[in-house]
Write a protein that holds these residues in place. Structure first.
Motif, PDB file in Angstrom:
ATOM      1  N   CYS A   1      -5.815   7.626  -0.711  1.00 37.54           N
ATOM      2  CA  CYS A   1      -5.185   6.704  -1.654  1.00 37.54           C
ATOM      3  C   CYS A   1      -4.587   5.508  -0.916  1.00 37.54           C
ATOM      4  O   CYS A   1      -4.770   4.358  -1.322  1.00 37.54           O
ATOM      5  N   TRP A   2      -3.886   5.769   0.179  1.00 31.77           N
ATOM      6  CA  TRP A   2      -3.257   4.689   0.943  1.00 31.77           C
ATOM      7  C   TRP A   2      -4.305   3.762   1.550  1.00 31.77           C
ATOM      8  O   TRP A   2      -4.153   2.537   1.519  1.00 31.77           O
TER       9      TRP A   2
ATOM     10  N   GLU B   1      -3.030  -2.132  -6.860  1.00 34.38           N
ATOM     11  CA  GLU B   1      -3.489  -1.181  -5.847  1.00 34.38           C
ATOM     12  C   GLU B   1      -3.376   0.255  -6.341  1.00 34.38           C
ATOM     13  O   GLU B   1      -4.256   1.087  -6.084  1.00 34.38           O
TER      14      GLU B   1
ATOM     15  N   CYS C   1       1.366   6.517  -6.965  1.00 32.96           N
ATOM     16  CA  CYS C   1       0.258   7.438  -7.212  1.00 32.96           C
ATOM     17  C   CYS C   1       0.698   8.889  -7.048  1.00 32.96           C
ATOM     18  O   CYS C   1       0.260   9.767  -7.797  1.00 32.96           O
TER      19      CYS C   1
ATOM     20  N   ALA D   1      -5.755   1.621  -1.182  1.00 40.17           N
ATOM     21  CA  ALA D   1      -4.803   0.591  -1.588  1.00 40.17           C
ATOM     22  C   ALA D   1      -4.723  -0.523  -0.543  1.00 40.17           C
ATOM     23  O   ALA D   1      -4.614  -1.701  -0.879  1.00 40.17           O
ATOM     24  N   LEU D   2      -4.770  -0.138   0.726  1.00 39.84           N
ATOM     25  CA  LEU D   2      -4.686  -1.128   1.795  1.00 39.84           C
ATOM     26  C   LEU D   2      -5.846  -2.111   1.750  1.00 39.84           C
ATOM     27  O   LEU D   2      -5.684  -3.289   2.066  1.00 39.84           O
TER      28      LEU D   2
ATOM     29  N   THR E   1      -3.454  11.651  -0.341  1.00 38.21           N
ATOM     30  CA  THR E   1      -2.517  10.564  -0.058  1.00 38.21           C
ATOM     31  C   THR E   1      -3.094   9.587   0.961  1.00 38.21           C
ATOM     32  O   THR E   1      -2.971   8.365   0.815  1.00 38.21           O
TER      33      THR E   1
ATOM     34  N   THR F   1       1.092   3.966  -3.028  1.00 39.53           N
ATOM     35  CA  THR F   1       0.846   5.384  -2.772  1.00 39.53           C
ATOM     36  C   THR F   1       1.962   6.245  -3.339  1.00 39.53           C
ATOM     37  O   THR F   1       1.715   7.330  -3.887  1.00 39.53           O
TER      38      THR F   1
ATOM     39  N   ALA G   1       0.828  -1.201   0.000  1.00 33.05           N
ATOM     40  CA  ALA G   1       0.000   0.000   0.000  1.00 33.05           C
ATOM     41  C   ALA G   1       0.865   1.256   0.000  1.00 33.05           C
ATOM     42  O   ALA G   1       0.543   2.243  -0.689  1.00 33.05           O
ATOM     43  N   SER G   2       1.967   1.240   0.729  1.00 33.97           N
ATOM     44  CA  SER G   2       2.853   2.402   0.765  1.00 33.97           C
ATOM     45  C   SER G   2       3.545   2.605  -0.577  1.00 33.97           C
ATOM     46  O   SER G   2       3.643   3.743  -1.073  1.00 33.97           O
TER      47      SER G   2
ATOM     48  N   SER H   1      -6.523   1.305   9.658  1.00 34.02           N
ATOM     49  CA  SER H   1      -7.148   2.328   8.825  1.00 34.02           C
ATOM     50  C   SER H   1      -7.657   3.496   9.659  1.00 34.02           C
ATOM     51  O   SER H   1      -7.423   4.668   9.331  1.00 34.02           O
TER      52      SER H   1
END
Length: 259
Positions: free
Chosen positions: A194-195, A137, A63, A198-199, A191, A60, A56-57, A245
């Motif tokens: 987005c993260w 992701e 992205c 993605a997670l 951000t 990001t 996920a990081s 989260s």
């Protein structure tokens, strides 16, 4: 004196709030608290959590590198067909994630339009790898960043950029020293969204990257698999995702997103 709140608005609002919060509360109520510590530090949970956080990081970061310039292009340029381009950028928001995974597989797969050349020329195969997880992701999460940053750019006062230009600053210098700092809250908000997206990605990931423990099995995939064999483990995994989260969103909200 404050007027009384209309029941016709309060009642559906309460129902909507309950609809959002009761399932999360039920997750906590049904959690196997006695065996929680043992399952929480099991190899499978730690492995899936670490992979999820890393992927996920990285997604990001991808992205940010691609999405911020894209948002600037949509907000500041006079590009013909900009409205159509904006609509295409937001397609992944409404596209079923599984369809996005199929699309990635057809383009970046070993026999895909681009993937076959990557495989033949450079020996790079993206499907069913950790890199494939990152790409899947990033594909579904980037629109959240682009929309947030574009909105911040449109709301920013362009006079500061014009003043920098009159002082001889180049477009790149103006962007780095004037534009980007002025829209930083929007960038950070995008951000975070987005993260978080993605997670929690599942459909595109399992379609494009598959499910291989230690390599592509992220937390959502682990939850899905555990739900069929060990419901208690699935609840523990879900609670971990929920807490991570909520902690990230709550921690950044007070600092960057003003209400």
């Amino acid at each position: 004196m404050r007027s009384r709140l209309p029941v016709v608005l309060v009642l559906p609002a309460v129902v909507g709030l309950a609809f959002l919060l009761v399932p999360l509360a039920g997750l906590l109520v049904e959690a196997p608290w006695t065996s929680l510590p043992a399952q929480l530090f099991s190899t499978e949970v730690v492995q899936a959590l670490r992979l999820s956080l890393v992927c996920a990081s990285l997604a990001t970061v991808v992205c940010l590198v691609l999405g911020v310039p894209l948002a600037w292009l949509l907000a500041r340029s006079e590009l013909p067909g900009r409205g159509l381009l904006r609509a295409l950028v937001t397609v992944p928001l409404v596209l079923p994630p599984v369809v996005g995974g199929v699309a990635l597989l057809l383009v970046l797969g070993r026999r895909g339009v681009v993937g076959q050349h990557l495989d033949q020329w450079f020996g790079i195969s993206l499907p069913f790898t950790t890199a494939g997880v990152v790409l899947a992701e990033a594909f579904v999460a980037m629109p959240f960043l682009v929309i947030s940053v574009e909105g911040a750019l449109r709301a920013a006062d362009p006079r500061y950029e014009e003043a920098a230009a009159t002082l001889g600053a180049s477009r790149w210098l103006t962007f780095r020293r004037v534009t980007l700092p002025s829209v930083m809250p929007g960038v950070v908000a995008g951000t975070v969204l987005c993260w978080a997206r993605a997670l929690g990605e599942f459909g595109a990931t399992i379609t494009f990257a598959g499910n291989f423990p230690g390599r592509t099995t992220t937390m959502p995939l682990a939850v899905y698999l555990a739900l069929e064999t060990d419901p208690d483990a699935a609840i523990v995994l879900s609670i971990v995702l929920l807490l991570v989260s909520v902690a990230v969103l709550a921690g950044l909200r007070d600092r960057w997103i003003r209400t």
